[in-house]
Design a protein around this motif. Structure first.
Motif, mmCIF file in Angstrom:
data_model
loop_
_atom_site.group_PDB
_atom_site.id
_atom_site.type_symbol
_atom_site.label_atom_id
_atom_site.label_comp_id
_atom_site.label_asym_id
_atom_site.label_seq_id
_atom_site.Cartn_x
_atom_site.Cartn_y
_atom_site.Cartn_z
ATOM 1 N N ARG A 78 0.830 -1.208 0.000
ATOM 2 C CA ARG A 78 0.000 0.000 0.000
ATOM 3 C C ARG A 78 0.864 1.257 0.000
ATOM 4 N N ALA A 79 2.039 1.199 0.648
ATOM 5 C CA ALA A 79 2.937 2.355 0.653
ATOM 6 C C ALA A 79 3.444 2.658 -0.749
ATOM 7 N N ARG A 80 3.767 1.616 -1.535
ATOM 8 C CA ARG A 80 4.221 1.837 -2.910
ATOM 9 C C ARG A 80 3.100 2.433 -3.757
ATOM 10 N N GLU A 81 1.879 1.954 -3.554
ATOM 11 C CA GLU A 81 0.742 2.533 -4.281
ATOM 12 C C GLU A 81 0.532 3.991 -3.887
ATOM 13 N N GLN A 82 0.681 4.283 -2.592
ATOM 14 C CA GLN A 82 0.520 5.656 -2.128
ATOM 15 C C GLN A 82 1.617 6.557 -2.682
ATOM 16 N N ALA A 83 2.849 6.049 -2.728
ATOM 17 C CA ALA A 83 3.958 6.836 -3.273
ATOM 18 C C ALA A 83 3.714 7.162 -4.739
ATOM 19 N N ALA A 84 3.153 6.208 -5.492
ATOM 20 C CA ALA A 84 2.841 6.473 -6.895
ATOM 21 C C ALA A 84 1.773 7.557 -7.018
ATOM 22 N N ALA A 85 0.782 7.522 -6.134
ATOM 23 C CA ALA A 85 -0.256 8.557 -6.159
ATOM 24 C C ALA A 85 0.326 9.920 -5.818
ATOM 25 N N TRP A 86 1.205 9.965 -4.818
ATOM 26 C CA TRP A 86 1.832 11.242 -4.470
ATOM 27 C C TRP A 86 2.736 11.738 -5.597
ATOM 28 N N ALA A 87 3.398 10.813 -6.310
ATOM 29 C CA ALA A 87 4.263 11.215 -7.423
ATOM 30 C C ALA A 87 3.465 11.888 -8.524
ATOM 31 N N ARG A 88 2.209 11.453 -8.696
ATOM 32 C CA ARG A 88 1.372 12.080 -9.724
ATOM 33 C C ARG A 88 0.960 13.497 -9.345
ATOM 34 N N ASN A 89 1.119 13.861 -8.073
ATOM 35 C CA ASN A 89 0.830 15.228 -7.633
ATOM 36 C C ASN A 89 2.059 16.129 -7.668
ATOM 37 N N LEU A 90 3.172 15.596 -8.148
ATOM 38 C CA LEU A 90 4.377 16.407 -8.344
ATOM 39 C C LEU A 90 4.401 16.903 -9.785
ATOM 40 N N ARG A 91 4.720 18.156 -9.970
ATOM 41 C CA ARG A 91 4.763 18.757 -11.294
ATOM 42 C C ARG A 91 6.207 19.078 -11.656
ATOM 43 N N PHE A 92 6.667 18.480 -12.783
ATOM 44 C CA PHE A 92 8.014 18.729 -13.296
ATOM 45 C C PHE A 92 7.903 19.234 -14.724
ATOM 46 N N SER A 93 8.755 20.163 -15.062
ATOM 47 C CA SER A 93 8.872 20.603 -16.457
ATOM 48 C C SER A 93 10.340 20.783 -16.781
ATOM 49 N N SER A 94 10.695 20.425 -18.015
ATOM 50 C CA SER A 94 12.070 20.564 -18.492
ATOM 51 C C SER A 94 12.048 21.412 -19.751
ATOM 52 N N ASN A 95 12.658 22.602 -19.646
ATOM 53 C CA ASN A 95 12.688 23.538 -20.775
ATOM 54 C C ASN A 95 11.276 23.829 -21.288
ATOM 55 N N GLY A 96 10.350 23.991 -20.329
ATOM 56 C CA GLY A 96 8.992 24.356 -20.667
ATOM 57 C C GLY A 96 8.089 23.194 -21.036
ATOM 58 N N ARG A 97 8.609 21.966 -21.046
ATOM 59 C CA ARG A 97 7.809 20.807 -21.430
ATOM 60 C C ARG A 97 7.555 19.928 -20.203
ATOM 61 N N SER A 98 6.289 19.521 -20.017
ATOM 62 C CA SER A 98 5.927 18.701 -18.868
ATOM 63 C C SER A 98 6.646 17.366 -18.906
ATOM 64 N N VAL A 99 7.115 16.937 -17.745
ATOM 65 C CA VAL A 99 7.849 15.676 -17.613
ATOM 66 C C VAL A 99 7.212 14.866 -16.496
ATOM 67 N N LEU A 100 6.982 13.580 -16.767
ATOM 68 C CA LEU A 100 6.436 12.686 -15.755
ATOM 69 C C LEU A 100 7.560 11.847 -15.158
ATOM 70 N N PRO A 101 7.574 11.717 -13.822
ATOM 71 C CA PRO A 101 8.666 10.978 -13.176
ATOM 72 C C PRO A 101 8.439 9.469 -13.239
ATOM 73 N N ARG A 102 9.525 8.739 -13.092
ATOM 74 C CA ARG A 102 9.483 7.287 -13.012
ATOM 75 C C ARG A 102 9.821 6.883 -11.578
ATOM 76 N N LEU A 103 8.936 6.095 -10.974
ATOM 77 C CA LEU A 103 9.125 5.668 -9.591
ATOM 78 C C LEU A 103 10.024 4.435 -9.553
ATOM 79 N N GLU A 104 11.194 4.591 -8.940
ATOM 80 C CA GLU A 104 12.194 3.526 -8.926
ATOM 81 C C GLU A 104 12.170 2.694 -7.642
ATOM 82 N N GLY A 105 11.873 3.291 -6.522
ATOM 83 C CA GLY A 105 11.891 2.556 -5.263
ATOM 84 C C GLY A 105 11.183 3.321 -4.164
#
Length: 518
Positions: A78-105
């Motif tokens: 459940r913690a890994r599922e929760q971490a994935a949900a929290w990761a979707r609430n993080l906003r990243f952009s690189s040079n003006g383009r939206s970037v989605l993170p990859r959850l490694e651990g």
């Protein structure tokens, strides 16, 4: 001390204590954030951590339909599922383009907090498929929760940072070792930006397009059961606060309880409630002392103390039921600002009413100024009498006072008592929720009633003390007739109104106490 001196003195203490309340932390509701952004020739990596205090941890586990003692494998899933949900609430952009993170651990830790309630911390390791340039970051998880919010930016191998909103100084060691300086304001950063360049070619095989967050289980050799150390931000614990490892926390977790142990627990809870009433930031105590000491009686003191305690107990029960059954619809910490605003507005109303009455009475006193200037050697047989102890004069059957005080009414006592006890203290809520979580509701209710009884006794005692304090020093009519002393009660009523406005502004978020206090 006469009533004219006692009232402004209590009001001065009220103002100081209410301002102190603005910095009083609600640690049991806090969620602490940490993000470390590291750029290198291979791209960017992010370590993101959320550290939840007792109340949000309690809510999270209930949402998972699990307990701290549930199977470790189930909790980690459940913690890994929760971490994935929290990761979707993080906003990243690189040079003006939206970037989605990859959850490694993911690393999950749970430990015992105040009252035996669990304290949860989840740390996620993310990678960003980015190239050199500008990166922008925003954390949208629990944005309104109090807590430590820290961002660290550093350059790894093969990369150089040209510009960054934050430094590489890691004050909390990823929320595991907070600084001990309680005077330093905790960071409140949820956004960051940096510009960087690569000093070496990026590693091959790294995707250059956004990917959906996914869960990658750690290698079998990786131990995710790390030790939970120093999981709470530094905070000045107010006297009477329930903390981890104290007697009540141990009592609730004890499987074999005797009547003597439970009675001892109630006595300890009584003492905590009494100390809690005296701690800084509890303006209800001083407000009660002021109004009771102005023109009140012993019955007013007892009634006001009882009213504050009754309201306080009911508010704890109401917030506890909300946390247990309605947290998915009404977030409990959102109720606190509403209750605080209602309490502040009530104090504004009381202060404004007192200000109006005292101003009108002062105006009436000024209107009889010619009557006050008489020769004390004059024959009092003309129907003129004095009552210096009460600072009143009777002229031919007409009695008036030099002191522009307003009478204590039952309506003002009820309003003041309700506003003073309306905001429940987190420690009382922790006791209630802990007893529910451990299946000892009866004991929890006994401890809560003991806590409230201690609060009531101190409130009543302070009210009686201020009520009779005027007998310690003789009254002096000359001082009482001074213009400055006649104006003090009016100004003190205005001060109450001002403090109420500050409380309301802080509760509604219009005034930021952290900024005011540095």
């Amino acid at each position: 001390m006469n009533k004219l001196v006692a009232a402004p003195l209590c009001l001065l203490v009220l103002a100081i204590s209410q301002v102190a309340m603005l910095a009083h932390p609600m640690g049991n509701f806090s969620v602490s954030h940490y993000a470390r952004l590291e750029v290198s020739a291979a791209g960017a990596r992010v370590r993101f951590a959320l550290d939840l205090a007792e109340i949000p941890s309690f809510e999270l586990l209930r949402e998972w339909k699990l307990e701290a003692a549930s199977p470790r494998a189930t909790l980690e899933r459940r913690a890994r599922e929760q971490a994935a949900a929290w990761a979707r609430n993080l906003r990243f952009s690189s040079n003006g383009r939206s970037v989605l993170p990859r959850l490694e651990g993911v690393q999950f830790t749970v430990s015992e907090g105040a009252g035996g309630l669990p304290v949860v911390r989840i740390t996620a390791d993310l990678t960003l498929p980015v190239t050199a340039g500008k990166i922008e970051y925003e954390d949208r998880n629990y944005p309104d929760r109090a807590g430590w919010k820290e961002i660290v930016i550093e350059a790894g191998e093969g990369a150089s940072i040209q510009k960054a909103s934050h430094t590489d100084r890691d004050r909390s060691k990823a929320l595991t070792a907070y600084p001990e300086d309680l005077t330093a304001a905790p960071p409140q950063d949820l956004r960051a930006a940096l510009e960087w360049t690569a000093n070496a070619p990026a590693a091959a095989g790294r995707p250059a397009v956004p990917v959906e967050p996914e869960i990658v289980p750690p290698p079998p050799s990786q131990d995710t059961r790390s030790v939970h150390v120093a999981s709470r931000p530094p905070e000045a614990k107010a006297p009477g606060t329930v903390v981890h490892g104290d007697y009540l926390s141990q009592l609730l977790g004890n499987r074999d309880l005797t009547w003597s142990m439970m009675l001892a627990g109630v006595a300890v809870a009584f003492g905590l409630g009494a100390i809690h009433a005296l701690s800084p930031g509890h303006g209800k105590t001083i407000v009660a002392a002021y109004l009771v000491g102005a023109r009140g009686t012993a019955k007013h003191a007892v009634f006001l103390g009882g009213m504050v305690t009754f309201t306080h107990t009911i508010s704890v029960f109401a917030l506890g039921l909300t946390t247990l059954f309605l947290s998915q619809y009404v977030v409990p910490e959102k109720i606190y600002p509403v209750l605080g605003a209602i309490s502040g507005l009530s104090i504004v109303w009381i202060g404004a009413t007192l200000f109006y009455k005292r101003a009108m009475r002062l105006r009436s006193v000024d209107g009889h100024g010619d009557v006050h200037h008489h020769d004390h050697d004059h024959d009092h047989a003309h129907g003129h009498s004095h009552s210096h102890g009460g600072l009143t004069h009777t002229h031919d059957g007409h009695t008036h006072s030099h002191v522009p005080e307003g009478d204590v009414t039952m309506g003002s006592l009820i309003a003041l008592g309700a506003s003073g006890g309306l905001v429940p203290c987190p420690s009382a809520l922790v006791l209630l929720l802990s007893s529910v979580a451990l299946g000892r509701v009866g004991l929890g209710l006994m401890l809560l009633l003991g806590f409230s009884a201690g609060l009531a006794v101190v409130l009543m005692a302070i009210g009686l003390l201020v009520l009779y304090a005027r007998n310690l020093l003789p009254d002096r009519e000359k001082t009482a007739r001074s213009r400055a002393f006649q104006l003090i009660p009016v100004f003190s009523a205005g001060l109450i109104t001002f403090v109420g406005l500050i409380m309301t502004g802080v509760s509604l978020g219009w005034i930021k106490p952290t900024g005011m206090l540095g």
